[in-house]
Scaffold this active site. Sequence first.
Site, PDB file in Angstrom:
ATOM      1  N   CYS A 162      15.727  -0.821   0.861  1.00 44.99           N
ATOM      2  CA  CYS A 162      15.772  -2.614   0.815  1.00 44.99           C
ATOM      3  C   CYS A 162      17.689  -2.383   1.169  1.00 44.99           C
ATOM      4  CB  CYS A 162      15.239  -3.124   0.529  1.00 44.99           C
ATOM      5  SG  CYS A 162      13.460  -3.080   0.993  1.00 44.99           S
ATOM      6  N   ALA A 183       0.737  -1.309   0.110  1.00 47.81           N
ATOM      7  CA  ALA A 183       0.186  -0.005  -0.212  1.00 47.81           C
ATOM      8  C   ALA A 183       0.992   1.091  -0.310  1.00 47.81           C
ATOM      9  CB  ALA A 183      -1.125   0.353   1.263  1.00 47.81           C
ATOM     10  N   HIS A 184       2.192   1.555   0.943  1.00 49.19           N
ATOM     11  CA  HIS A 184       2.409   2.700   0.896  1.00 49.19           C
ATOM     12  C   HIS A 184       3.587   2.900  -0.567  1.00 49.19           C
ATOM     13  CE1 HIS A 184       7.174   1.073   1.761  1.00 49.19           C
ATOM     14  NE2 HIS A 184       6.830  -0.039   1.861  1.00 49.19           N
TER      15      HIS A 184
END
Length: 358
Positions: free
Chosen positions: A304, A185-186
């Site tokens: 990441c 979602a982000h």
Amino acid sequence: MIYLDYQATTPLAPEARDAMLRWLDGPGGTGFGNPASPHRMGRQARAAVEIAREQVAALFPSGGRVVFTGGATEAINLAIRGSGADGTVSVSAIEHAAVLDTAHAVGKTHVLNVAQDGQCNTRQDLPNDTRLVCVMAVNNEIGTIQPTVEWHRKAKGANALFLCDAVQAYGRIEVTGADMIAISAHKFHGPKGIGALWVRDGLDLTEVQTGGGQEFGMRSGTLSPALIAGMGAAAKEAKERMERDAEHVEKLWHRSLDLFGDWDLNGSAEARWHGNLNIRRKGLDVNRLMSEVRDVMFSAGSACASGSGRPSHVLKAIGLSDKQAKSSIRLGFGRYTTMDEIEHAARSINAAAEAQGL
């Protein structure tokens, strides 16, 4: 501050924030119920979850169901681990670590090569025992759009399943042709901590996270109505604004190419989501650049993998040397980025690069 790191995360849409507030009620409110509870508050929470499920499903192909997860990494783990244990998992060389590391962890892995522009073509052979093929829709570092419909056909021809990481594509371009699709979602102006796996009808996955049997028996755990409502509202907004957002991004992209005309572009200019500008400059000290341009939020690669010190596996896969990969930066922009911000950022970044004698 100017935010140009849309591949790492996106600003929360006001519509998503508003949708979440009711389900964050404290004592005296009615929005904090558990959606698995049979009483009125529980049923209200469940209704909010199902409305959001429909909103999220509206941007997926027909003939599948949405399984809510804690994010795309969990969705990818559910897809890879839950779809079987025997056979080889074939992955493109530029997949996100969530796919690469999980594929390596479950057993045999076959890596599919990509061209210099970052595209993974279907002329490559798959191992005879391939059970799952993983090719992302849009790459998170260089924005390359992959031929996922063709890869889905090739996987079917090999009696294998096809998983598409659509984290960077969902809400921006149409996502079709897959057995499973993972999103977060982000990355489309929703909240962090919530994602989903779309699963084709007729495909049953083994439960990876055991417990209460929620989410069709595929993913146990209490659902968060607030996060899910925010995700649903963000999906609805993305669907309604998709064409408008794309037009805005195109204008920013073309202006950015002019402003960074002295830099080299990494990856394809055409087969690309144009909200991603990954560029390099010979001899650039990226750490010094980021230290000196503190008012612009940009990246040297995947968030990441930041801090690892290793050159990007994506840039290496498209043929860049270690030096070229380490002299590259990524600028990501989208719905809420203004032209003034792009121009201010370019002035700051170019001035800092020139101060290095480049």
